[in-house]
Design an enzyme around this catalytic site. Sequence first.
Site, PDB file in Angstrom:
ATOM      1  N   ASP A 285       0.871  -1.170   0.000  1.00  0.00           N
ATOM      2  CA  ASP A 285       0.000   0.000   0.000  1.00  0.00           C
ATOM      3  C   ASP A 285       0.921   1.238   0.000  1.00  0.00           C
ATOM      4  O   ASP A 285       2.124   1.153   0.219  1.00  0.00           O
ATOM      5  CB  ASP A 285      -0.941  -0.028   1.218  1.00  0.00           C
ATOM      6  CG  ASP A 285      -2.153   0.867   1.005  1.00  0.00           C
ATOM      7  OD1 ASP A 285      -3.145   0.689   1.720  1.00  0.00           O
ATOM      8  OD2 ASP A 285      -2.094   1.744   0.112  1.00  0.00           O
TER       9      ASP A 285
HETATM   10  C1  GLC Z   1      -4.298   4.315  -0.130  1.00  0.00           C
HETATM   11  C2  GLC Z   1      -5.175   3.185   0.353  1.00  0.00           C
HETATM   12  C3  GLC Z   1      -5.336   2.088  -0.649  1.00  0.00           C
HETATM   13  C4  GLC Z   1      -5.321   2.684  -2.029  1.00  0.00           C
HETATM   14  C5  GLC Z   1      -3.924   3.221  -2.279  1.00  0.00           C
HETATM   15  C6  GLC Z   1      -3.792   3.870  -3.660  1.00  0.00           C
HETATM   16  O1  GLC Z   1      -3.503   4.809   0.893  1.00  0.00           O
HETATM   17  O2  GLC Z   1      -4.882   2.600   1.608  1.00  0.00           O
HETATM   18  O3  GLC Z   1      -6.562   1.404  -0.353  1.00  0.00           O
HETATM   19  O4  GLC Z   1      -5.634   1.697  -2.994  1.00  0.00           O
HETATM   20  O5  GLC Z   1      -3.525   4.139  -1.291  1.00  0.00           O
HETATM   21  O6  GLC Z   1      -4.584   5.012  -3.717  1.00  0.00           O
END
Ligand code: GLC
Length: 750
Positions: A285
Site C-alpha cells: 500500500d
Molecule cells: C491508499 C489506500 C489504498 C489505495 C492506495 C492507492 O492509501 O490505503 O486502499 O488503494 O492508497 O490510492
Amino acid sequence: MKKIFFLLLFSLTLVSCKENKPKLLKYGAYENKIDALISKMTLEEKIGQTNLRGVSSRAKILPEDLKESVKNGNVGAFLNIMNLDYVDELQRLAIEESPNGIPLIFGRDVIHGFKTLFPIPLGLAATWDAQIVEKSSEIAAFEASAAGIRWTFAPMLDIARDSRWGRIAESPGEDTYLATILGEAYIKGFQGDDLSNPHRIAASAKHYIAYGAAIGGRDYNTVNLSEPLLRNVYLPPFKSAIDAGAATVMSSFNEINGIPATGNEFLLKDVLRGELQFDGFVVSDWDSVIEMIEHGFARDEKHAGELAAKAGLDMEMTSEAYENHLKELIKENKVTIEELNEFVRNILRIKFRLGLFENPYRNKKHTGNFYAEKHLKEAKKAAIESTVLLKNKNSILPISTKAKVAIIGPLANAPHEQLGTWAFDGEKEHTNTPLLAYKNANANFKFAKGLTHSRDISKKGFKKAIEIAKKSDVILFFGGEEAILSGEAHSRANIDLPGAQEELINELAKTGKPIVLVIMAGRPITITNIIEKTDAVLMAWHPGTMGGEALYEVLHGIKSPEGRLPVSWPKTAGQLPFFYNHKNTGRPADSTSFIPMEKIPIAAWQSSLGNDSHYLDAGFTPHFPFGFGLTYTSFNYSDMSISKNTIHFNEDLEVKVSIKNTGEKDGKELVQLYVQDLVGSITRPVKELKRFKHVFLKSGETKEISFKISSKDLEFVNHKIIKAAEEGTFNLWVGPNAAQGLKTSFILQK
Ligand code: GLC
C-alpha cells in the site's frame, strides 16, 4: 542449451508441484515467455518492474525525469495518471523506447464505480447480492478501461467490526461468509473470465491483512489477533478472491502481532504463496514499505527494502526503497537475484494475462459509455437494493406520491457527498439527488436545507425548515455524514449525526408532523438520541450517482427497500467493536438478569446486578442486529424441519422452512441460516452465518425454502492450526436476521 533445458524442466516441475492450478496451466505458455524475457533484462530493468510510480491525478505536466525513467525501463506501473495523453505517451515510451519494450500497467482506485458511481461497498454489501456486486464491478471496469486503466485497487475485503473505523465504508461488513461471497463476485466482475479482454481490469484483493481489526477503529492502528482468529475471520475472503483468480493482492499498512503486513514473510510467503497458491503479484500500500521505519520494524529505507523483499513483496507503491537499494542489497547478497526474478516473474505474468504485450495501448475508440442509461439503471438498482429500512412506525412508509412533502436536511441535495468516499472520477454534475428526483417527478414538495452541510452547527436555517414542515403532510429529513467523514484516515470516536442535525430533528418534531429520517453515511450512525422523534428510518449509505431516484421510488413504494445490515448497528460508540458472531464468554449477558443503570437501587448490594458481560448504560444488544432490515410487508417463518438429527462427516443436512408473506404487499425476504458449534477445542462464536437466500413472495404466498449444509461448513481452525469440523451438538437457526429465527439442533458424528 543445457541451462535452458534445466530451466524448462524446473519450470515444468514447478507447475506440476503447484497442484496444476487451472489458471497457471491456462497461462502455462507465458512462463516460458516470462523466463525468456527475464534472461534478457538487466538488473536495473528488473528492479524497474517492481516500481509503481504515483503522480497526482491533477498533474498538469508529465515530468521529464518520469519519462526518462520509463525510457530506461525503471518503472513497471503507474497509478493515478488520469490525463489520457500522458497514458498514451508513457506507454509509447515503454513499448518503443525502453530496452525490452515491457508494457506499463496503469492503476486507479476504482472502488464502487468509475464515472457511474454505485453505492459505497458497505452499501453494496447491504444488497447481499453477488450479481449486483459483479455487475457493478463489470461496469466499473468497462468505464475505467476507457481511461487506459487496467488495474484497480479493489476489492477491499477487510472484515470490519467497528463502525468508528472510517474504512468500514469500503468494507464488505462484519461477516466472513458474506465477504467471501462478495469477494468472488468483485473478482469476476472486474476481471471477467479472460483478463486479456481490454474492457476488464486486474483486481487487487486488499488490504492483506486484518486492516479492519485496528485498535479502537483508528485507521492504520495496531492489530493483535490470534492465528485462529486470523484464519477463521480475516483470511477466508482473500482465499475466495484468490480462488476466483485475483490478479494482485495489496499488503496493508498495519502490523499484525508486531510485524507489519508489508514485511511479513509468514503472511506473504507461507500463507499467500504456500497455502493459497497465489500466483499474481503483491503490491504494497502507499509508502507502506518505508512506513516500516515508523513502525519501528526497519532501521532505515534500505533495511525496509530488505525486509519487504525477504518477505516476498513484488511491487512497491510510491516509496522508492527498491529503486534506491535493491541493487546494493543484491550485491551484498542480502537479497538474491532469484528473489528479484520471482518478483519480476509475478509482475510479468499479470502483464501477459492482461494481454498488454499484444495490446498495450488503450483503445481510443472505446469511450467507456460513461453514465450510459444501462449503467445508470444498474446503479439505481443497486442503490434501491442497498437501502435498509430500520423503522417504519404505523407503516408510514411508503408515502403517497400525492403527499405534501417537506424535503429538509444537509444531504437532500448534496451531489458530491452522496457519491461517498473513493469517488474520485465520478462527477457530481451527474448526481441524481433526492431534491432533483422530486423535481423530476413533479412531486408536491417544498425544500429547505436547514443546515448547509452535515457538520453545520448554525441554526439560522432552522426557521425556514420549520415553516415548510408545518405546511407539509410529512417531513423527509435527509441527514447523515459528508463523504469526507468516512473513508481512509477518517475514523470518528462519536458516530452520532454530526453538526446540529439532532437539534434540527428535535425542532421539527415539535411541529407534530411525521418525520422520515433518510441517512446517507459511510457507516452506521448512532441515532439512539433521536429515533423516538422519527416515524421511519431508512439507511441509504452513500448511494452513488442514482441515489435520488432510488430513494424516491423506495419512499413512495414504487420499489421496496430490500437491503439488510451487513454490520451490527450500535446504540452507542461505546459498545464498539460490536459483532454478532461473538463468543459466549463464561458469563454471557441475558435479558432476564440484566438490570439497566437507571433501575439499579441506590446503595445496591455489589454483587446483586447479574454479574455478566454487559454495559450498565448500554446493555449488550445492538440497536439493530446484523442481517436486519424491514420491508413493506411481513413474513412468517414456520414448519422448520431437518433431514436428520445426526449427520456424519461429509454428509449433507437439509433444512426446510416455510415462509409466508403475511402482508398486503409483495416483497423479498432474505432468509438467513446460522449455526452454533456448542463445544469446540477452542471456543466458538454464538452464531455464524452459513447460508442466505433472497426469496420473493407475493402477498399471501407461502414458499418452502431449503438449505443444505455439511461438515465442510462447520470446519474451523483451532489452536493447533488444524482446520477441521469437530463432533458434537450444533444449534441451527433460519430467520430474518442474526437475532431472530426458528431454532433446531443436530449432532455431527464421525
Ligand atoms: C491508499 C489506500 C489504498 C489505495 C492506495 C492507492 O492509501 O490505503 O486502499 O488503494 O492508497 O490510492
